[in-house]
Write an enzyme that holds these catalytic residues in place. Structure first.
Site, mmCIF file in Angstrom:
data_model
loop_
_atom_site.group_PDB
_atom_site.id
_atom_site.type_symbol
_atom_site.label_atom_id
_atom_site.label_comp_id
_atom_site.label_asym_id
_atom_site.label_seq_id
_atom_site.Cartn_x
_atom_site.Cartn_y
_atom_site.Cartn_z
ATOM 1 N N HIS A 85 55.669 -24.773 2.737
ATOM 2 C CA HIS A 85 55.363 -25.100 2.695
ATOM 3 C C HIS A 85 55.630 -25.884 0.795
ATOM 4 O O HIS A 85 55.292 -25.681 0.200
ATOM 5 C CB HIS A 85 54.131 -24.270 1.619
ATOM 6 C CG HIS A 85 53.392 -23.520 2.805
ATOM 7 N ND1 HIS A 85 53.196 -24.300 3.534
ATOM 8 C CD2 HIS A 85 52.122 -22.491 3.177
ATOM 9 C CE1 HIS A 85 52.622 -23.972 4.269
ATOM 10 N NE2 HIS A 85 52.050 -22.687 4.351
ATOM 11 N N HIS A 87 45.451 -26.280 2.798
ATOM 12 C CA HIS A 87 45.618 -25.527 3.116
ATOM 13 C C HIS A 87 44.693 -24.119 2.761
ATOM 14 O O HIS A 87 44.570 -23.210 2.373
ATOM 15 C CB HIS A 87 47.040 -24.210 2.732
ATOM 16 C CG HIS A 87 47.202 -23.377 3.223
ATOM 17 N ND1 HIS A 87 47.033 -22.227 3.525
ATOM 18 C CD2 HIS A 87 48.378 -23.343 4.242
ATOM 19 C CE1 HIS A 87 47.407 -21.406 4.428
ATOM 20 N NE2 HIS A 87 48.622 -22.009 4.671
ATOM 21 N N GLU A 97 45.576 -26.242 9.310
ATOM 22 C CA GLU A 97 46.506 -27.815 8.983
ATOM 23 C C GLU A 97 46.641 -28.539 9.427
ATOM 24 O O GLU A 97 47.446 -28.695 10.446
ATOM 25 C CB GLU A 97 47.457 -26.521 8.320
ATOM 26 C CG GLU A 97 47.176 -25.378 7.459
ATOM 27 C CD GLU A 97 48.352 -24.262 7.381
ATOM 28 O OE1 GLU A 97 49.453 -24.275 7.098
ATOM 29 O OE2 GLU A 97 47.922 -23.275 7.801
HETATM 30 C C1 BGC Z 1 52.247 -20.777 7.365
HETATM 31 C C2 BGC Z 1 51.527 -18.557 7.623
HETATM 32 C C3 BGC Z 1 51.623 -18.255 5.895
HETATM 33 C C4 BGC Z 1 50.474 -18.902 5.264
HETATM 34 C C5 BGC Z 1 50.048 -18.515 3.955
HETATM 35 C C6 BGC Z 1 50.674 -20.928 7.035
HETATM 36 O O1 BGC Z 1 50.734 -22.293 6.890
HETATM 37 O O2 BGC Z 1 51.392 -20.966 8.912
HETATM 38 O O3 BGC Z 1 53.123 -18.405 8.571
HETATM 39 O O4 BGC Z 1 51.406 -16.857 5.878
HETATM 40 O O5 BGC Z 1 51.038 -20.108 5.303
HETATM 41 O O6 BGC Z 1 51.459 -19.022 3.101
#
Ligand code: BGC
Length: 333
Positions: free
Chosen positions: A96, A166, A299
């Site tokens: 991210h 998110h 997402e």
């Molecule tokens: C990811 C997960 C992660 C979550 C929080 C999601 O986009 O695919 O693996 O735990 O974000 O960080």
């Protein structure tokens, strides 16, 4: 209709309103969706204080990037040069956008009307290891019962860019029953299986005959605990689905059998990460503790780790080229 503004620690909380049925509250910290009230039900998970957003995991409602999801080993090559964006997820890789990214900064907010708010930020060249000074803006709009997010960006060097939001949704209400009772459809015939580090292997695997088949509506919980190695790796669904078609199109539909609230996700992106909130474990949210599967994310994105998979749709953003992408969450009941 008028915009409502209030202080949220040193950030600001701004609420835009649509038809009267849909209100969306946004924070200047992380360009974060803090609440989505639809017909009086808050369907988005979040926190009540800025400190909680700054200290707790999960990227609740945040705008994430520069590269949403994972990059293997925190490294990728662009124009023959290797960039190191760091491994901010212990034992796995880059997640991210790194330690600051889009989600852990203050954004400048510009209220355009009672239904539209633009947030902008400038990310300096080299921040989190990414090339180029990047100007990003995210336009949040509420039009009737539609919540639209438009991402725009411009960079002074060739770079990579893959933003998403998110938001964790719970159409039973953010404090309601786990999301496993929701009926879900995903317009995808294939998904990208992952390795132990949740990095795509490169394969596009057909969903047919697997727990990943959401081409026909089914409860999220029906197969979530099946003895499937991919589900074991993610502790549930945490995978990128390869969306059918191109342009702004319906990616997924979720419905709560409790409230009857239905949400359609539209996007022009090639993929969507369906994350069933498997790792949610927060001592407090807006109303009490949050456990696994209290929310789910859709997402919209380019595939994870695309910079290391030439066969995946590219996430490159050329110097001086305008990036523009739209995702919509359309509510009805
Ligand atoms: C990811 C997960 C992660 C979550 C929080 C999601 O986009 O695919 O693996 O735990 O974000 O960080």
């Amino acid at each position: 209709m008028s915009v409502e503004k209030s202080a949220f620690g040193t950030a600001e909380k701004i609420t835009i309103r649509g038809s009267g049925m849909l209100d969306v509250s946004l924070l200047t910290y992380g360009a974060t969706v803090q609440a989505i009230q639809y017909r009086g039900v808050d369907v988005a998970l979040g926190y009540n204080t800025l400190a909680d957003y700054q200290t707790m995991d999960g990227y609740l409602g945040a705008t994430v990037g520069r590269y949403a999801n994972r990059i293997a080993g925190g490294k990728f090559k662009l124009n023959g040069k290797t960039y190191d964006v760091g491994c901010n997820e212990p034992g796995r890789g880059h997640l991210h956008g790194g330690t600051i990214g889009l989600s852990r900064r203050m954004w400048r907010a510009e209220v355009l009307s009672g239904t539209a708010l633009r947030m902008s930020a400038i990310l300096p060249d080299g921040e989190d290891g990414y090339p180029g000074n990047l100007q990003v803006s995210v336009l949040f709009e509420v039009e009737g019962d539609v919540f639209r997010i438009t991402y725009e960006a411009l960079c002074d060097q060739d770079t990579i860019f893959n933003p998403t939001n998110h938001c964790y949704f719970n159409l039973n209400g953010q404090d309601g029953a786990p999301i496993t009772n929701h009926l879900l459809t995903i317009n995808a015939s294939a998904y990208t299986p992952v390795d132990q580090k949740l990095i795509p292997t490169g394969e596009l695997r057909p969903v047919q005959g697997t727990p990943f088949d959401f081409t026909v509506e089914k409860p999220i919980g029906r197969d979530i605990d099946a003895a499937d190695p991919q589900l074991r790796l993610g502790l549930g669904y945490d995978h990128n689905f390869v969306l059918r078609g191109e342009g702004l199109r319906q990616a997924a539909v979720a419905v709560s059998p409790v409230t009857g609230i239905r949400m359609e996700c539209f996007t022009d992106r090639p993929g969507v990460q369906f994350y069933s909130g498997n790792c949610l474990d927060n001592p407090r949210g807006k109303s009490g503790a949050m456990g696994a599967r209290q929310g789910f994310c859709l997402e919209t994105q380019t595939f994870p780790d695309a910079p290391n998979h030439p066969s995946f749709p590219s996430a490159e953003l050329k110097q001086g080229a305008s990036f523009r992408s739209v995702t919509e969450y359309r509510f009805s009941k």
